[in-house]
Design a protein around this motif. Structure first.
Motif, short mmCIF file in Angstrom:
data_model
loop_
_atom_site.label_atom_id
_atom_site.label_comp_id
_atom_site.label_asym_id
_atom_site.label_seq_id
_atom_site.Cartn_x
_atom_site.Cartn_y
_atom_site.Cartn_z
N UNK A 1 0.43 9.75 -1.65
CA UNK A 1 0.39 8.30 -1.45
C UNK A 1 1.39 7.85 -0.39
N UNK A 2 2.08 8.80 0.22
CA UNK A 2 3.09 8.45 1.21
C UNK A 2 4.42 8.05 0.57
N UNK A 3 4.56 8.33 -0.73
CA UNK A 3 5.79 7.99 -1.44
C UNK A 3 6.45 9.29 -1.89
N UNK B 1 -2.87 -0.62 -21.31
CA UNK B 1 -3.83 -0.67 -20.20
C UNK B 1 -3.25 -1.46 -19.03
N UNK B 2 -2.40 -2.45 -19.33
CA UNK B 2 -1.78 -3.21 -18.25
C UNK B 2 -0.74 -2.37 -17.51
N UNK B 3 -0.03 -1.51 -18.28
CA UNK B 3 0.91 -0.59 -17.62
C UNK B 3 0.13 0.35 -16.70
N UNK B 4 -1.04 0.80 -17.15
CA UNK B 4 -1.84 1.67 -16.29
C UNK B 4 -2.30 0.92 -15.05
N UNK B 5 -2.58 -0.37 -15.24
CA UNK B 5 -2.99 -1.21 -14.11
C UNK B 5 -1.91 -1.26 -13.04
N UNK B 6 -0.64 -1.23 -13.47
CA UNK B 6 0.47 -1.14 -12.51
C UNK B 6 0.24 0.04 -11.58
N UNK C 1 -1.42 2.76 -6.47
CA UNK C 1 -2.22 3.75 -5.74
C UNK C 1 -3.02 3.07 -4.63
N UNK C 2 -3.72 1.99 -5.00
CA UNK C 2 -4.53 1.28 -4.01
C UNK C 2 -3.65 0.78 -2.86
N UNK D 1 -0.60 1.70 -1.84
CA UNK D 1 0.04 2.69 -0.97
C UNK D 1 -0.99 3.41 -0.10
N UNK D 2 -2.20 3.63 -0.63
CA UNK D 2 -3.22 4.26 0.21
C UNK D 2 -3.58 3.36 1.39
N UNK D 3 -3.61 2.05 1.13
CA UNK D 3 -3.96 1.12 2.20
C UNK D 3 -2.86 1.01 3.25
N UNK D 4 -1.60 1.07 2.80
CA UNK D 4 -0.51 0.76 3.73
C UNK D 4 0.29 1.98 4.18
N UNK D 5 -0.07 3.18 3.69
CA UNK D 5 0.81 4.30 4.02
C UNK D 5 0.78 4.65 5.50
#
Lengths: 77, 595
Positions: free
Chosen positions: B319-321, B390-395, B400-401, B403-407
């Motif tokens: 993810x570039x992290x 489920x909200x923690x998973x949403x974090x 992921x979304x 960092x993939x967009x901005x990496x």
């Protein structure tokens, strides 16, 4: 028979001594401070799954390093 | 006033010693790089007031990461009377490099070999008298955490302080090109005064790591641990919140209402329905928050965070992290602000900016309050912890979304070397201190943002004069109506919209605002909301709350850390857009499927 290799070529459980570190100055200082100094013995403990970092024990310090950085450390096995 | 500076490598225990000396509650954890800023405190020592400064850890005086720059900047701009060099006694052979560098710089210092208890367990014997003589620095062994050897160390500091004179500020242009010489000297000194067993038996840490870092079980075990923690916070926390709400309600009915009943109706409504109900609703969540932070303290102090970094680094690198980014996300579960500051340990700007862009998605304790409230109101006790998880998973999905967009934009190839400290446990006093610290933190926020926020909400719901509170004719009604075309597609009604607008300041205000808008508090507020909206709307609202623009304190930190206006705009606009898209897609899909 001791032979020259890279830290990235060790298998878990193997020990070696540091021979040379081929990284930029800034990172070299960091590695030095973490205990990676020429002549120091180290042990590869494990490698994280999915090609993850290397878990290395050097002196009483345990450090994780990525494979690409472990490649830059020459060791004597 | 004389000034003492605490210097040492990361995770050597400087903040633990600082807390012990000054009675302060600086955050401590078993993670290299918890302290990334200066923290000063004054105390009486040797008959005079002394300022003691806790500095971020440094690996050497060459350091160029942002946290190390803080130390350089401090040393170059302040005169110091004495340095307390804190070193981990078990890693003396490498940590003493700093002592020799201090000597080169000509600074007066006392050397404290911390974690003497761990060194003893490992069979490391240190002759501190001899060591001190060879180094030219008075030396003591101690355990800052448990207090062993502290009194002796304190006396040494005191007597050295009496002798010392202020050293002028440093220039720190010193070239440590002679490092090889320093190393040789260090080796000799250590050989003379330290003896360590050549072959150590397997330590407890190694045995635990064998399980926690297991190639297949490691990751599932980690997520299992996190799940159990959140489940425990909910199961123990919800009844505590209920009890606290009951106490506050009883206080209001038995004392406040009779006391204020003679006031004019508008003023009465302002004080009771506005200020008290708003703040009390938020305050009822303090036990949940304290509980949550106690669990966090255990995890942070245990050293498990470094293990999480180890396990997750491979995924994060895609993810570039890196592993540290993941740990900062976990710290963000407490509060996003220190997590953002924690990225100072990263040297690459790209990596730092990308990590800071994803940290605000971390479900912080303020948002946790909103979610505990909403899940309790709309889900059964069995479902609620799962919904919360489920909200923690949403974090993580959002991370992921994003960092993939901005990496591509914020790329880095920073080398990654991180310590794995041994497992440790927090002491009772440390836990109490941490809990108290969080209560204080809440009170500070309560007196600033939360009160102001609920007061504003009260005005909006009660103005213009004479309207039915929160009716469509009131200002909040107008505002909700005005914004409703934007949020109705996500199933978020005008009342919730107004709460969200104020949540921009601090997320705690969201529930305080709901209390004021609905004119209810405690369990009746939960019932009131449950009658008005269904679970699909509630979940959509929670998704929006999780993802949208972080609170003001977070934005201010983002701005000051990134030093870029353009970046700050992106860090506000992107989460807002993502929140809208995610909650709209969720709401429309759920409705389409007939829920």
């Amino acid at each position: 028979m001791a032979n020259l290799s890279r830290l990235s070529n060790l298998t878990p459980g193997q020990t070696a001594t540091v021979q040379a570190i081929h990284v930029d100055t800034g990172f070299k200082f960091r590695l030095n401070a973490l205990g990676f100094r020429i002549g120091k013995p180290l042990e590869l403990i494990r490698i994280a799954p999915f090609n993850g970092p290397y878990h290395i024990k050097i002196g009483n310090t345990e450090v994780m390093l990525r494979q690409q950085d472990a490649k830059m450390i020459e060791v004597l096995m | 006033m004389k000034r003492i500076a605490l210097i040492g490598m990361p995770n050597a225990g400087k903040s633990t010693l600082f807390n012990r000396m000054s009675g302060a509650s600086a955050k401590v954890a078993n993670w290299p790089g918890v302290t990334v800023d200066l923290l000063a405190s004054k105390l009486l020592m040797a008959g005079e007031m002394v300022e003691i400064v806790d500095l971020p850890g440094i690996y050497d005086f060459h350091g160029f990461s942002d946290d190390e720059q803080v130390v350089r900047h401090f040393l170059c701009n302040n005169s110091i009377d004495l340095v307390i060099l804190v070193a981990n006694a078990t890693q003396i052979e490498r940590q003493l490099t700093l002592a020799l560098q201090l000597q080169t710089l000509g600074l007066p210092a006392v050397l404290l070999l911390n974690m003497a208890d761990e060194a003893k367990k490992l069979g490391i014997k240190i002759d501190e008298q001899k060591l001190g003589k060879e180094l030219g620095y008075p030396t003591a062994l101690l355990s800052a955490k448990y207090g062993e050897g502290y009194n002796e160390a304190y006396q040494i500091i005191e007597s050295e302080l009496k002798k010392s004179k202020a050293v002028p500020t440093l220039t720190l242009e010193e070239d440590f090109a002679v490092d090889q010489q320093l190393e040789d000297k260090l080796e000799k000194i250590v050989r003379h005064s330290v003896s360590a067993p050549i072959q150590t038996s397997k330590t407890l840490t190694e045995k635990i790591d064998h399980i926690t870092l297991h190639p297949f079980l490691g990751l599932p075990l980690f997520f299992m641990t996190m799940y159990l923690m959140f489940e425990a916070v909910y199961t123990i926390g919800a009844p505590l919140q209920d009890g606290m709400a009951w106490i506050l309600e009883a206080f209001r009915d038995a004392i406040l209402v009779p006391l204020l009943s003679s006031l004019p109706p508008l003023l009465y409504s302002f004080l009771i329905d506005g200020v008290f109900d708003g703040v009390a609703t938020v305050a009822s969540f303090v036990p949940v928050i304290v509980l949550f932070f106690l669990f966090m303290a255990i995890i942070e102090d245990s050293g498990y965070l470094s293990r999480a970094a180890f396990l997750m680094d491979a995924l994060m690198s895609k993810l570039g992290l890196d592993g540290r980014s993941f740990v900062m996300l976990l710290m963000g579960f407490g509060c996003n602000v220190p997590a953002l500051m924690g990225t100072r340990t990263m040297r690459s700007r790209g990596l730092r900016l990308l990590t800071m862009l994803v940290i605000p998605f971390s479900l912080c304790s303020a948002r946790l309050q909103v979610f505990v409230f909403m899940t309790t109101a709309l889900f059964t006790p069995d479902q609620a912890p799962l919904v919360l998880f489920s909200l923690y998973l949403m974090t993580f999905v959002s991370v992921i979304v994003t960092s993939l967009l901005f990496k591509g934009r914020y790329n880095s190839n920073e080398p990654f070397a991180l310590e794995l400290p041994p497992y440790r446990f927090p002491t009772g006093p440390q836990m109490v201190l941490r809990g108290w610290h969080e209560v204080k933190h809440f009170l500070r926020r309560a007196t600033k943002f939360i009160t102001i926020g609920v007061v504003l909400v009260w005005f909006l719901t009660n103005m213009p004069f004479g309207v039915e509170p929160a009716s469509p004719e009131s200002w909040s009604g107008w505002l909700g109506e005005f914004m409703s075309p934007v949020l109705s597609s996500a199933g978020i009604n005008p009342e919730l919209t107004v709460a969200l607008i104020f949540g921009f300041v601090a997320k705690e205000i969201v529930i305080g605002a709901l209390a004021v808008i609905y004119g209810l508090e405690g369990s009746s507020l939960m019932q009131g909301i449950a009658q008005q909206i269904d679970w699909v709307q509630a979940y959509s609202f929670m998704l929006f709350t999780l993802l949208y623009t972080p609170c003001l304190a977070t934005i201010a930190t983002l701005r000051s850390e990134a030093k870029s206006a353009w970046y700050s705009v992106l860090a506000v606009a992107w989460p807002l857009s993502l929140a809208w898209v995610v909650s709209t897609v969720f709401y429309q899909t759920a409705r389409f499927l007939g829920y």
